[in-house]
Design a protein around this motif. Structure first.
Motif, PDB file in Angstrom:
ATOM      1  N   CYS A 198       0.730  -6.569   3.596  1.00 42.32           N
ATOM      2  CA  CYS A 198      -0.594  -7.100   3.895  1.00 42.32           C
ATOM      3  C   CYS A 198      -0.683  -8.694   4.097  1.00 42.32           C
ATOM      4  CB  CYS A 198      -1.504  -6.801   2.855  1.00 42.32           C
ATOM      5  SG  CYS A 198      -3.377  -7.057   3.133  1.00 42.32           S
ATOM      6  N   GLY A 251      -3.013  -8.145   8.054  1.00 42.62           N
ATOM      7  CA  GLY A 251      -3.710  -6.963   7.575  1.00 42.62           C
ATOM      8  C   GLY A 251      -4.808  -7.277   6.556  1.00 42.62           C
ATOM      9  N   VAL A 275      -2.587  -0.597   3.046  1.00 42.26           N
ATOM     10  CA  VAL A 275      -1.742  -1.691   4.200  1.00 42.26           C
ATOM     11  C   VAL A 275      -0.465  -2.035   3.599  1.00 42.26           C
ATOM     12  CG1 VAL A 275      -2.019  -3.781   5.246  1.00 42.26           C
ATOM     13  CG2 VAL A 275      -4.082  -2.604   4.914  1.00 42.26           C
ATOM     14  N   CYS A 279       1.992  -3.327   8.548  1.00 43.97           N
ATOM     15  CA  CYS A 279       1.644  -4.749   8.957  1.00 43.97           C
ATOM     16  C   CYS A 279       2.655  -5.563   8.688  1.00 43.97           C
ATOM     17  CB  CYS A 279       0.109  -5.220   8.239  1.00 43.97           C
ATOM     18  SG  CYS A 279      -1.179  -4.357   8.800  1.00 43.97           S
TER      19      CYS A 279
END
Length: 327
Positions: free
Chosen positions: A10, A14, A7, A122
């Motif tokens: 994050c 996330g 990710v 993200c």
């Protein structure tokens, strides 16, 4: 064995996605353990909780095979600052043994992407180009599945920042994903050799935090308004219902509980029983009763057209934001 999920950026969403996926894997593991030991779910608190969760949340899917190749077995969470990394370690550390296994990386996006098989983007939309244009990032994403949840950023905008071999998909989860009650819309996958596997991977990620639906990207502005902004609209209606209860003498806490549970129950009846809202409305509306009196008052206030227009205006605004992002 499973794959490595990374990710990038994050933040809140996330964390929600990773937490949901890990909760699902923990639930699957608990169920498998009970079966191996020859016990029923009633003999295990963890398994019982998992079973109750699944029956209560029909849109949520728990992977049945923890070692399935379409289920992640390694997690990497990337952030920009050391302080944020420490915070994430604390959050994931509280999610059980699987949460403790999450590798939290500060300022190591390229290395993490290189280690991953699937990358979830993200970050904030305005810094996506900074992350994707880091030296070595294009090569790190070569041949991999890149899932973007960036609001207003189209696939056409992302593709020039990656190699042609990178499979770019757009997904749009909403905030109830934090409690595994979300609605995620994913762009239709292009036909490829990896197509079926990619679809299975995406479904297992986002079905673990709610419901998941594939739609053409041209519908994303409307989806942003309906499911993305929708929780705010639902909360306005919920709050208004509670205010009405308070007006008529109910305590605030109880009025809000009644309003929230009523909306949740009605929604579940539509989703679980494939009941049209109009049918549900008619089933509780008796001739000359209090429901029809209240409905007429709502119609006098043009509540139906006002809500529909709200979706229209929010869709138009989402489209405008997308144009700003392009520029």
């Amino acid at each position: 064995m499973g794959y490595t999920l990374c990710v990038l950026g994050c933040g809140t969403m996330g964390i929600a996605v990773l937490s949901g996926v890990m909760d699902s894997l923990e639930a699957a593991s608990a169920k498998s353990s009970i079966k191996l030991d020859g016990f029923t779910n009633g003999h295990s608190t963890a398994a019982s909780a998992a079973e109750k969760w699944e029956s209560h949340t029909p849109g949520t899917v728990t992977p049945t095979e923890p070692l399935d190749a379409t289920v992640p077995s390694r997690f990497i969470a990337c952030v920009s600052r050391d302080e944020t990394a420490k915070k994430l370690e604390g959050i994931f550390g509280g999610l059980g043994e699987l949460g403790k296994s999450v590798e939290v990386v500060a300022s190591g996006n390229v290395e993490a992407a290189r280690e991953a098989d699937v990358v979830l983007l993200c970050c904030k939309p305005q810094i996506a180009h900074i992350i994707l244009r880091e030296e070595g990032m294009k090569e790190a994403l070569d041949g991999k599945l890149l899932i973007s949840i960036l609001a207003g950023v189209t696939i056409a905008q992302l593709k020039p920042m990656v190699l042609p071999t990178t499979r770019v998909v757009r997904a749009m989860p909403n905030t109830p994903c934090k409690i595994r009650e979300g609605m995620t819309v994913v762009s239709t996958l292009p036909s490829s050799q990896q197509g079926e596997k990619d679809k299975a991977i995406i479904l297992k990620i986002f079905s673990s935090i709610g419901r998941c639906r594939f739609l053409d990207e041209k519908y994303f502005d409307a989806c942003t308004a309906l499911s993305g902004s929708g929780p705010a609209f639902a909360c306005i209606f919920m709050e208004a219902m509670a205010d009405g209860g308070v007006m008529m003498g109910l305590p605030r806490a109880e009025a809000l509980e009644l309003a929230a549970q009523t909306l949740q129950g009605a929604a579940r009846m539509v989703l679980q029983g494939s009941t049209h809202p109009a049918q549900l409305k008619d089933s509780v509306t008796t001739p000359g009763g209090c429901t029809i009196a209240g409905l007429l008052a709502l119609e006098d206030g043009k509540v139906r057209s006002t809500i529909a227009r709200g979706i229209q205006v929010a869709t138009e605004r989402a489209s405008e934001l997308g144009q700003v992002t392009k520029n």
